[in-house]
Design a protein around this motif. Structure first.
Motif, PDB file in Angstrom:
ATOM      1  N   VAL A  79     -48.864  49.381  15.545  1.00 57.93           N
ATOM      2  CA  VAL A  79     -47.805  48.910  14.976  1.00 57.93           C
ATOM      3  C   VAL A  79     -46.571  49.932  15.505  1.00 57.93           C
ATOM      4  CG1 VAL A  79     -46.453  49.007  12.737  1.00 57.93           C
ATOM      5  CG2 VAL A  79     -48.851  48.400  12.668  1.00 57.93           C
ATOM      6  N   GLU A  80     -45.882  49.210  16.209  1.00 61.15           N
ATOM      7  CA  GLU A  80     -44.753  49.712  16.959  1.00 61.15           C
ATOM      8  C   GLU A  80     -43.235  49.345  16.098  1.00 61.15           C
ATOM      9  OE1 GLU A  80     -45.144  51.942  19.215  1.00 61.15           O
ATOM     10  OE2 GLU A  80     -47.072  51.390  19.644  1.00 61.15           O
ATOM     11  N   THR A  81     -42.368  50.495  15.836  1.00 59.45           N
ATOM     12  CA  THR A  81     -41.108  50.039  14.994  1.00 59.45           C
ATOM     13  C   THR A  81     -40.077  49.540  15.697  1.00 59.45           C
ATOM     14  OG1 THR A  81     -40.666  52.425  14.987  1.00 59.45           O
ATOM     15  CG2 THR A  81     -42.030  51.475  13.185  1.00 59.45           C
ATOM     16  N   VAL A  82     -39.229  48.761  15.389  1.00 55.45           N
ATOM     17  CA  VAL A  82     -38.045  48.433  16.079  1.00 55.45           C
ATOM     18  C   VAL A  82     -36.948  48.236  14.942  1.00 55.45           C
ATOM     19  CG1 VAL A  82     -36.632  46.765  17.250  1.00 55.45           C
ATOM     20  CG2 VAL A  82     -39.130  46.995  17.553  1.00 55.45           C
ATOM     21  N   VAL A  83     -36.136  49.528  14.822  1.00 61.15           N
ATOM     22  CA  VAL A  83     -35.070  49.251  13.733  1.00 61.15           C
ATOM     23  C   VAL A  83     -33.883  48.507  14.135  1.00 61.15           C
ATOM     24  CG1 VAL A  83     -33.316  50.747  12.487  1.00 61.15           C
ATOM     25  CG2 VAL A  83     -35.759  51.823  13.308  1.00 61.15           C
ATOM     26  N   ALA A  84     -33.607  47.559  13.240  1.00 56.49           N
ATOM     27  CA  ALA A  84     -32.446  46.622  13.693  1.00 56.49           C
ATOM     28  C   ALA A  84     -31.999  45.955  12.357  1.00 56.49           C
ATOM     29  CB  ALA A  84     -32.979  45.405  14.495  1.00 56.49           C
ATOM     30  N   ASP A  85     -30.918  45.507  12.461  1.00 58.26           N
ATOM     31  CA  ASP A  85     -30.113  44.853  11.618  1.00 58.26           C
ATOM     32  C   ASP A  85     -29.820  43.256  11.770  1.00 58.26           C
ATOM     33  OD1 ASP A  85     -28.060  43.807   9.757  1.00 58.26           O
ATOM     34  OD2 ASP A  85     -26.589  45.301  10.333  1.00 58.26           O
ATOM     35  N   LEU A  86     -30.514  42.572  11.057  1.00 57.71           N
ATOM     36  CA  LEU A  86     -30.622  41.132  11.207  1.00 57.71           C
ATOM     37  C   LEU A  86     -29.439  40.612  11.170  1.00 57.71           C
ATOM     38  CD1 LEU A  86     -33.924  40.235   9.363  1.00 57.71           C
ATOM     39  CD2 LEU A  86     -33.404  40.278  11.827  1.00 57.71           C
ATOM     40  N   THR A  87     -28.332  40.773  10.838  1.00 55.84           N
ATOM     41  CA  THR A  87     -27.136  40.348  10.823  1.00 55.84           C
ATOM     42  C   THR A  87     -26.259  40.753  12.068  1.00 55.84           C
ATOM     43  OG1 THR A  87     -25.652  42.244   9.865  1.00 55.84           O
ATOM     44  CG2 THR A  87     -26.853  40.722   8.276  1.00 55.84           C
ATOM     45  N   ASN A  88     -26.921  41.268  12.991  1.00 54.26           N
ATOM     46  CA  ASN A  88     -26.187  41.661  14.448  1.00 54.26           C
ATOM     47  C   ASN A  88     -26.905  40.960  15.285  1.00 54.26           C
ATOM     48  OD1 ASN A  88     -26.030  42.853  16.906  1.00 54.26           O
ATOM     49  ND2 ASN A  88     -24.735  44.515  15.526  1.00 54.26           N
ATOM     50  N   ASP A  89     -26.170  40.081  16.064  1.00 53.37           N
ATOM     51  CA  ASP A  89     -26.835  39.189  16.821  1.00 53.37           C
ATOM     52  C   ASP A  89     -27.648  39.945  18.058  1.00 53.37           C
ATOM     53  OD1 ASP A  89     -25.866  37.014  15.361  1.00 53.37           O
ATOM     54  OD2 ASP A  89     -24.749  35.906  16.870  1.00 53.37           O
ATOM     55  N   ASP A  90     -26.914  40.641  18.675  1.00 54.55           N
ATOM     56  CA  ASP A  90     -27.345  41.493  19.740  1.00 54.55           C
ATOM     57  C   ASP A  90     -28.705  42.526  19.319  1.00 54.55           C
ATOM     58  OD1 ASP A  90     -25.350  40.793  21.412  1.00 54.55           O
ATOM     59  OD2 ASP A  90     -23.955  42.399  21.031  1.00 54.55           O
ATOM     60  N   GLU A  91     -28.573  42.728  18.113  1.00 57.89           N
ATOM     61  CA  GLU A  91     -29.854  43.541  17.702  1.00 57.89           C
ATOM     62  C   GLU A  91     -31.091  42.557  17.389  1.00 57.89           C
ATOM     63  OE1 GLU A  91     -29.340  46.664  14.700  1.00 57.89           O
ATOM     64  OE2 GLU A  91     -27.299  47.071  15.382  1.00 57.89           O
ATOM     65  N   VAL A  92     -30.756  41.559  17.017  1.00 58.45           N
ATOM     66  CA  VAL A  92     -31.794  40.578  16.921  1.00 58.45           C
ATOM     67  C   VAL A  92     -32.374  40.006  18.150  1.00 58.45           C
ATOM     68  CG1 VAL A  92     -32.399  38.246  16.159  1.00 58.45           C
ATOM     69  CG2 VAL A  92     -30.934  39.562  14.685  1.00 58.45           C
ATOM     70  N   ALA A  93     -31.668  39.846  19.350  1.00 54.04           N
ATOM     71  CA  ALA A  93     -32.013  39.626  20.441  1.00 54.04           C
ATOM     72  C   ALA A  93     -33.056  40.909  20.994  1.00 54.04           C
ATOM     73  CB  ALA A  93     -31.017  39.385  21.446  1.00 54.04           C
ATOM     74  N   ALA A  94     -32.799  41.969  20.815  1.00 55.46           N
ATOM     75  CA  ALA A  94     -33.104  43.364  21.171  1.00 55.46           C
ATOM     76  C   ALA A  94     -34.470  43.333  20.626  1.00 55.46           C
ATOM     77  CB  ALA A  94     -32.264  44.549  20.947  1.00 55.46           C
ATOM     78  N   ILE A  95     -34.659  43.002  19.530  1.00 56.47           N
ATOM     79  CA  ILE A  95     -36.007  42.866  18.746  1.00 56.47           C
ATOM     80  C   ILE A  95     -36.985  42.098  19.683  1.00 56.47           C
ATOM     81  CG2 ILE A  95     -37.353  41.931  16.663  1.00 56.47           C
ATOM     82  CD1 ILE A  95     -34.616  42.331  14.993  1.00 56.47           C
ATOM     83  N   VAL A  96     -36.690  40.793  19.886  1.00 59.08           N
ATOM     84  CA  VAL A  96     -37.731  40.182  20.672  1.00 59.08           C
ATOM     85  C   VAL A  96     -37.831  40.721  22.102  1.00 59.08           C
ATOM     86  CG1 VAL A  96     -37.564  37.898  21.889  1.00 59.08           C
ATOM     87  CG2 VAL A  96     -36.732  38.080  19.565  1.00 59.08           C
ATOM     88  N   GLU A  97     -36.839  41.167  22.685  1.00 57.18           N
ATOM     89  CA  GLU A  97     -37.217  41.721  24.066  1.00 57.18           C
ATOM     90  C   GLU A  97     -37.872  43.165  23.898  1.00 57.18           C
ATOM     91  OE1 GLU A  97     -36.267  40.498  26.834  1.00 57.18           O
ATOM     92  OE2 GLU A  97     -35.506  38.768  25.403  1.00 57.18           O
ATOM     93  N   ALA A  98     -37.803  43.936  22.894  1.00 56.79           N
ATOM     94  CA  ALA A  98     -38.662  45.072  22.399  1.00 56.79           C
ATOM     95  C   ALA A  98     -40.029  44.611  22.373  1.00 56.79           C
ATOM     96  CB  ALA A  98     -37.996  45.770  21.345  1.00 56.79           C
ATOM     97  N   ALA A  99     -40.126  43.576  21.586  1.00 56.17           N
ATOM     98  CA  ALA A  99     -41.672  43.209  21.469  1.00 56.17           C
ATOM     99  C   ALA A  99     -42.219  42.537  22.754  1.00 56.17           C
ATOM    100  CB  ALA A  99     -41.608  41.904  20.364  1.00 56.17           C
TER     101      ALA A  99
END
Length: 284
Positions: A79-99
């Motif tokens: 389990v790896e953590t990715v802290v992100a705000d789902l209301t922020n488009d850039d952070e949502v995209a960053a979730i996918v890239e981190a994964a």
């Protein structure tokens, strides 16, 4: 309220573990809302099944507790953590890239949810917009960014599961944004299935009431809106139409996501796993 709405501690013996060739640490699953409730249980359950999980939430402390729970259960995955705000488009995209950086992204479980109880005429517009951003727009964006990565897999196999609800099938009062989101998620899911060519599948999970903070936190507001007791909210509003007179555990829902993304569910595409205790399909 009594302990009948308090979730049991997540334990390994309650997690469904399946024999699936794709359930290895080389393959990655994104789980949103992973800091508590169904999201936490799903992140841990997928890790129990050997996957690498990109667990994301805005709540950093809650995510660390999820990691600790996975460690306590001695999961075979990660389990790896990715802290992100789902209301922020850039952070949502960053979730996918981190994964995607963690391995071969194959799976997504869009679980993050919020609730607000109010009649339509007094429902705050900003709250309506926020709920749509978190629970419908973010799943669309995650799906949009994840699809190319999943298609890069040598066999193209993957799945996107979206957390729906019995309230994505029927409506009740004072939950206009929640209903709008959940009905919309079913449309997003079916559209994803239509473009997935059968190997990249999509499905929804629709449950009745689950022992999560989202559910228990709405009990006082529902009681106030309807002028009834909190006990009546649980027994009459939440469980009144169900035949199974108990709330689900978060791990029960997590197991549905495990099943849904697995090869055992290869004919589940665009459809819904309805686990609602008989609420939708029976009446007196």
């Amino acid at each position: 309220m009594s302990d009948d709405i308090t979730p049991a501690e997540l334990s390994r013996d309650r997690v469904m573990e399946l024999d699936d060739d794709h359930f290895t640490t080389e393959n990655v699953a994104i789980v949103t809302g992973a800091a508590s409730g169904i999201g936490r249980a799903t992140a841990v359950a997928l890790a129990c099944n050997g996957l690498t999980v990109a667990a994301t939430d805005v709540d950093e402390e809650g995510l660390e507790e999820t990691v600790d729970r996975a460690a306590d259960l001695d999961v075979s995955g990660e389990v790896e953590t990715v802290v992100a705000d789902l209301t922020n488009d850039d952070e949502v995209a960053a979730i996918v890239e981190a994964a995607a950086d963690l391995g071969q992204l194959r799976y997504v479980a869009n679980i993050a949810g919020v609730q607000h109880i109010s009649p339509i005429e007094s429902f705050p517009t900003e709250k309506f917009d926020f709920m749509l951003d978190v629970m419908l727009r973010a799943p669309f964006l995650i799906t949009k960014h994840a699809l190319p990565h999943i298609r890069e897999a040598s066999d193209g196999i993957g799945a996107i599961g979206n957390m729906c609800s019995l309230h994505g099938h029927i409506a009740t009062q004072d939950k206009v944004a929640y209903h709008t989101v959940k009905f919309g998620l079913r449309g997003l899911t079916q559209a994803t299935a239509a473009e997935g060519e059968g190997t990249l599948r999509a499905f929804t999970v629709s449950t009745g009431y689950v022992k999560t903070p989202l559910v228990t936190n709405q009990i006082p507001d529902t009681a106030a809106e309807r002028g009834i007791s909190e006990r009546e909210v649980v027994e009459d509003v939440m469980l009144g139409q169900a035949r199974v007179k108990e709330m689900m555990e978060p791990v029960d829902v997590a197991n549905l996501f495990v099943l849904g993304i697995s090869g055992y569910a290869r004919h589940l595409d665009g459809g819904d796993l309805t686990w609602d205790g008989g609420h939708l399909y029976t009446y007196e």
